[in-house]
Design a protein around this motif. Structure first.
Motif, PDB file in Angstrom:
ATOM      1  N   GLU A   1       0.812  -1.220   0.000  1.00 43.24           N
ATOM      2  CA  GLU A   1       0.000   0.000   0.000  1.00 43.24           C
ATOM      3  C   GLU A   1       0.842   1.266   0.000  1.00 43.24           C
ATOM      4  OE1 GLU A   1      -3.357   0.303   2.523  1.00 43.24           O
ATOM      5  OE2 GLU A   1      -3.868  -1.799   2.305  1.00 43.24           O
ATOM      6  N   ASP A   2       2.080   1.210   0.526  1.00 42.63           N
ATOM      7  CA  ASP A   2       2.936   2.388   0.535  1.00 42.63           C
ATOM      8  C   ASP A   2       3.418   2.734  -0.865  1.00 42.63           C
ATOM      9  OD1 ASP A   2       2.676   2.588   3.263  1.00 42.63           O
ATOM     10  OD2 ASP A   2       4.441   1.343   3.660  1.00 42.63           O
TER      11      ASP A   2
ATOM     12  N   SER B   1       0.360   5.171  -5.401  1.00 39.54           N
ATOM     13  CA  SER B   1       0.229   6.628  -5.325  1.00 39.54           C
ATOM     14  C   SER B   1      -1.195   7.005  -4.915  1.00 39.54           C
ATOM     15  CB  SER B   1       0.587   7.262  -6.664  1.00 39.54           C
ATOM     16  OG  SER B   1      -0.287   6.814  -7.666  1.00 39.54           O
ATOM     17  N   ASP B   2      -1.297   8.064  -4.160  1.00 39.11           N
ATOM     18  CA  ASP B   2      -2.591   8.538  -3.663  1.00 39.11           C
ATOM     19  C   ASP B   2      -3.210   9.452  -4.712  1.00 39.11           C
ATOM     20  OD1 ASP B   2      -4.794   9.306  -2.275  1.00 39.11           O
ATOM     21  OD2 ASP B   2      -3.706  10.369  -0.698  1.00 39.11           O
ATOM     22  N   ILE B   3      -4.048   8.888  -5.571  1.00 39.43           N
ATOM     23  CA  ILE B   3      -4.640   9.673  -6.648  1.00 39.43           C
ATOM     24  C   ILE B   3      -5.733  10.610  -6.154  1.00 39.43           C
ATOM     25  CG2 ILE B   3      -4.082   7.964  -8.401  1.00 39.43           C
ATOM     26  CD1 ILE B   3      -7.025   7.070  -8.285  1.00 39.43           C
ATOM     27  N   ASP B   4      -6.170  10.442  -4.925  1.00 42.39           N
ATOM     28  CA  ASP B   4      -7.243  11.268  -4.380  1.00 42.39           C
ATOM     29  C   ASP B   4      -6.737  12.494  -3.630  1.00 42.39           C
ATOM     30  OD1 ASP B   4      -9.414   9.544  -5.203  1.00 42.39           O
ATOM     31  OD2 ASP B   4      -8.618   8.149  -3.725  1.00 42.39           O
ATOM     32  N   SER B   5      -5.441  12.610  -3.418  1.00 43.26           N
ATOM     33  CA  SER B   5      -4.912  13.714  -2.616  1.00 43.26           C
ATOM     34  C   SER B   5      -5.153  15.089  -3.253  1.00 43.26           C
ATOM     35  CB  SER B   5      -3.418  13.518  -2.358  1.00 43.26           C
ATOM     36  OG  SER B   5      -2.701  13.498  -3.578  1.00 43.26           O
TER      37      SER B   5
ATOM     38  N   VAL C   1     -13.637  12.068  -1.156  1.00 49.96           N
ATOM     39  CA  VAL C   1     -12.335  11.470  -0.860  1.00 49.96           C
ATOM     40  C   VAL C   1     -12.356  10.691   0.449  1.00 49.96           C
ATOM     41  CG1 VAL C   1      -9.910  12.009  -0.408  1.00 49.96           C
ATOM     42  CG2 VAL C   1     -11.137  13.214  -2.207  1.00 49.96           C
ATOM     43  N   GLU C   2     -13.159  11.124   1.402  1.00 47.04           N
ATOM     44  CA  GLU C   2     -13.173  10.448   2.701  1.00 47.04           C
ATOM     45  C   GLU C   2     -13.684   9.012   2.610  1.00 47.04           C
ATOM     46  OE1 GLU C   2     -16.963  13.006   2.547  1.00 47.04           O
ATOM     47  OE2 GLU C   2     -14.859  13.265   2.038  1.00 47.04           O
TER      48      GLU C   2
ATOM     49  N   ALA D   1     -12.923   7.010  -0.125  1.00 53.47           N
ATOM     50  CA  ALA D   1     -12.076   6.283  -1.079  1.00 53.47           C
ATOM     51  C   ALA D   1     -11.445   5.037  -0.469  1.00 53.47           C
ATOM     52  CB  ALA D   1     -11.007   7.207  -1.639  1.00 53.47           C
ATOM     53  N   ASN D   2     -10.875   5.158   0.711  1.00 56.02           N
ATOM     54  CA  ASN D   2     -10.222   3.997   1.332  1.00 56.02           C
ATOM     55  C   ASN D   2     -11.220   2.875   1.620  1.00 56.02           C
ATOM     56  OD1 ASN D   2      -7.684   5.121   1.255  1.00 56.02           O
ATOM     57  ND2 ASN D   2      -7.891   6.068   3.268  1.00 56.02           N
TER      58      ASN D   2
ATOM     59  N   TYR E   1     -12.032   1.193  -1.784  1.00 58.63           N
ATOM     60  CA  TYR E   1     -10.935   0.332  -2.226  1.00 58.63           C
ATOM     61  C   TYR E   1     -10.848  -0.929  -1.360  1.00 58.63           C
ATOM     62  CZ  TYR E   1      -9.353   4.260  -5.073  1.00 58.63           C
ATOM     63  OH  TYR E   1      -9.268   5.277  -5.994  1.00 58.63           O
TER      64      TYR E   1
END
Length: 74
Positions: free
Chosen positions: A4-5, A8-12, A22-23, A25-26, A29
């Motif tokens: 997971e690290d 890339s965080d495409i939602d940032s 965005v809240e 998204a996790n 996924y």
């Protein structure tokens, strides 16, 4: 599966956009990872023949509806 690290965080870039949600998204996924390969994933997808069962809406009406929805959203 990728670490997971390394993903890339495409939602940032959308943190200030309330319509991006965005809240959630996790959670979304995580759900997809959890249901990957199971029948849940297949049954939650829209059938490619879905509009064949929509007798009240023809192809022209659907095109107008999609066009209207895209204009309203923007």
């Amino acid at each position: 599966m990728e670490d997971e690290d390394s993903i890339s965080d495409i939602d940032s870039n959308d943190l200030d956009d309330p319509s991006a949600l965005v809240e959630y998204a996790n959670d979304i996924y995580a759900y997809y990872r959890e249901t990957k390969g199971s029948s849940v994933q297949v049954s939650s997808c829209v059938s490619p023949n879905y509009t064949d069962r929509q007798f009240d809406i023809n192809d022209k009406m659907r095109a107008i509806l999609v066009d209207w929805l895209s204009k309203v959203y923007v």
